[in-house]
Design an enzyme around this catalytic site. Structure first.
Site, PDB file in Angstrom:
ATOM      1  N   ASN A  89       0.816  -1.222   0.000  1.00  0.00           N
ATOM      2  CA  ASN A  89       0.000   0.000   0.000  1.00  0.00           C
ATOM      3  C   ASN A  89       0.852   1.275   0.000  1.00  0.00           C
ATOM      4  O   ASN A  89       0.427   2.328  -0.457  1.00  0.00           O
ATOM      5  CB  ASN A  89      -0.883   0.078   1.251  1.00  0.00           C
ATOM      6  CG  ASN A  89      -1.856  -1.082   1.396  1.00  0.00           C
ATOM      7  OD1 ASN A  89      -2.180  -1.468   2.508  1.00  0.00           O
ATOM      8  ND2 ASN A  89      -2.320  -1.644   0.280  1.00  0.00           N
TER       9      ASN A  89
ATOM     10  N   CYS B 269     -11.339  -7.119 -10.044  1.00  0.00           N
ATOM     11  CA  CYS B 269     -11.321  -8.552  -9.765  1.00  0.00           C
ATOM     12  C   CYS B 269      -9.971  -9.047  -9.282  1.00  0.00           C
ATOM     13  O   CYS B 269      -9.831 -10.177  -8.872  1.00  0.00           O
ATOM     14  CB  CYS B 269     -11.754  -9.335 -10.999  1.00  0.00           C
ATOM     15  SG  CYS B 269     -13.498  -9.095 -11.360  1.00  0.00           S
TER      16      CYS B 269
ATOM     17  N   CYS C  45     -32.452   6.799 -10.444  1.00  0.00           N
ATOM     18  CA  CYS C  45     -32.702   8.223 -10.208  1.00  0.00           C
ATOM     19  C   CYS C  45     -33.829   8.792 -11.052  1.00  0.00           C
ATOM     20  O   CYS C  45     -34.145   9.968 -10.959  1.00  0.00           O
ATOM     21  CB  CYS C  45     -31.424   9.040 -10.333  1.00  0.00           C
ATOM     22  SG  CYS C  45     -30.923   9.452 -12.003  1.00  0.00           S
TER      23      CYS C  45
HETATM   24 ZN   LIG Z   1     -29.483   7.714 -12.627  1.00  0.00          ZN
END
Ligand SMILES: [Zn+2]
Length: 394
Positions: free
Chosen positions: A192, A310, A370
């Site tokens: 990291n 993945c 949305c």
């Molecule tokens: Zn949307």
């Protein structure tokens, strides 16, 4: 040569002076008649107390800043100071030099206003240490004391304390964002440290949320850190993200991004989203019902063989720094309410050619999330996504 007192007297002769009572009546319905009340005193005087609804334009910055407060020169502008002298001179300047048709000065200033027992607003103050710490913010008119207070009051949730989350956490902490929530279930690993700058060599093996909390505390003790050492899933997401003002998405996998999108639309929380791979980055702000959401942009996940989440993927170490800085900038703009957030726009960054490209993104009227009323999105529908294990195995 005229004395100072004479100059003030002459200025008062040439402008209209108004009684505090008239200003009080005006400020109770000020918005209705388009008048602007301007405090021309110094910053420390304004911070101590001011008339409710007044905008602050110190006399020393009058010429350069008055247009921001009163763009229309035909509108009524009432100026005040401590006793009515500085404001008379300022009104004279507006009238004589800047062409304001109705620049007036309040007689007796805020001193007389207070003597009459009229209301004043006493803003919350920064401590002496905070005034120093945030002095470079206070000097920018677009942020100033009000903006810094908004930052201190703000709650920002970081999804991940990794490549993107690290620089965002450090800079938002430095900027004085009062509460930083961090969701991450990983421990710090040696791999990291090439990019995740909130973590250090001696904290390899410790939880990232603890390591990030330590780095944040070292930078700014004003910041409260709320740690979630967990993975975001359909069970916990609503509880975790509720109450945050802005979410920073640095998630490294698609299921989390879809899940976050659906939950944030339902709770109407803006998400500042970035992704990185190799030398390339992407950035956008998803403001529910104002602009497109993540699903409008990516109605379906990419095929498994192209999904970068993945497995381990290469990335230039500084790239998350670049993209994280852009995320932090968008977060601060959203909190303070300045500038044009990256809503409805997708910014592409290519490090090898050092180019930025901007694409317009529209809301999808058929968007499964949305396009609908937030209350109609059920728990079961959130984060619906092909089975990820199978998806990656395929
Ligand atoms: Zn949307």
């Amino acid at each position: 040569m005229a004395s100072g007192a004479e100059v003030i007297r002459r200025a008062k002769d040439e402008i209209r002076e108004v009684d505090p009572r008239e200003v009080r009546d005006l400020s109770s319905n000020g918005a209705a008649n388009g008048a602007v009340l301007v405090d021309v005193r110094e910053q420390h005087e304004f911070d101590e107390s001011h008339i409710p609804g007044a905008v602050h334009v110190p006399r020393g910055h009058l010429e350069s800043r008055i247009e921001g407060a009163a763009p229309d020169r035909s509108q009524r502008v009432v100026l005040y100071c401590a006793s009515g002298n500085r404001s008379a001179l300022a009104a004279h300047t507006l009238q004589q030099l800047l062409g304001y048709e109705h620049a007036e000065s309040m007689e007796g200033g805020i001193t007389l206003w207070k003597d009459r027992g009229y209301d004043v607003e006493v803003p919350r103050a920064l401590t002496a240490d905070q005034r120093q710490r945030y002095s470079r913010h206070l000097l920018i008119p677009e942020i100033g004391l009000e903006g810094q207070m908004k930052l201190l009051d703000a709650k920002v949730l970081l999804l991940g304390a990794g490549g993107l989350g690290s620089p965002v956490a450090l800079y938002l902490a430095a900027a004085g964002v009062g509460t930083l929530g961090i969701v991450d279930d990983d421990d710090v690993d040696l791999t990291n440290l090439q990019r995740q700058i909130a973590h250090t060599n001696d904290r390899v093996g410790t939880p990232k949320v603890d390591s990030a909390e330590q780095s944040i505390a070292d930078i700014n003790p004003d910041v409260e850190v709320v740690k979630y050492k967990t993975r975001l899933d359909a069970e916990n997401i609503m509880e975790i993200i509720d109450g945050y003002d802005v979410i920073v998405d640095g998630a490294d996998n698609f299921p989390t991004r879809y899940l976050l999108n659906d939950a944030s639309v339902r709770l109407r929380i803006p998400v500042v989203s970035a992704s990185i791979l190799g030398f390339d980055g992407q950035l956008s702000v998803f403001a529910p019902y104002e602009g497109p959401c993540y699903r409008c942009l990516y109605p379906t996940p990419p095929p498994a063989e192209l999904a970068p989440s993945c497995g381990a993927n290469g990335v230039l170490g500084v790239l998350p720094g670049t993209m994280g800085m852009l995320q932090a900038t968008e977060v601060i703009k959203l909190i303070v309410g300045v500038g044009e957030p990256l809503v409805g726009r997708l910014l592409l960054y290519e490090a090898l050619s050092e180019t930025f490209t901007e694409l317009k993104v529209k809301r999808d009227p058929e968007c499964p999330i949305c396009s609908r009323d937030p209350d109609s999105i059920s728990d079961e529908e959130m984060g619906q996504f092909p089975d990820y294990e199978a998806f990656c195995a395929g």
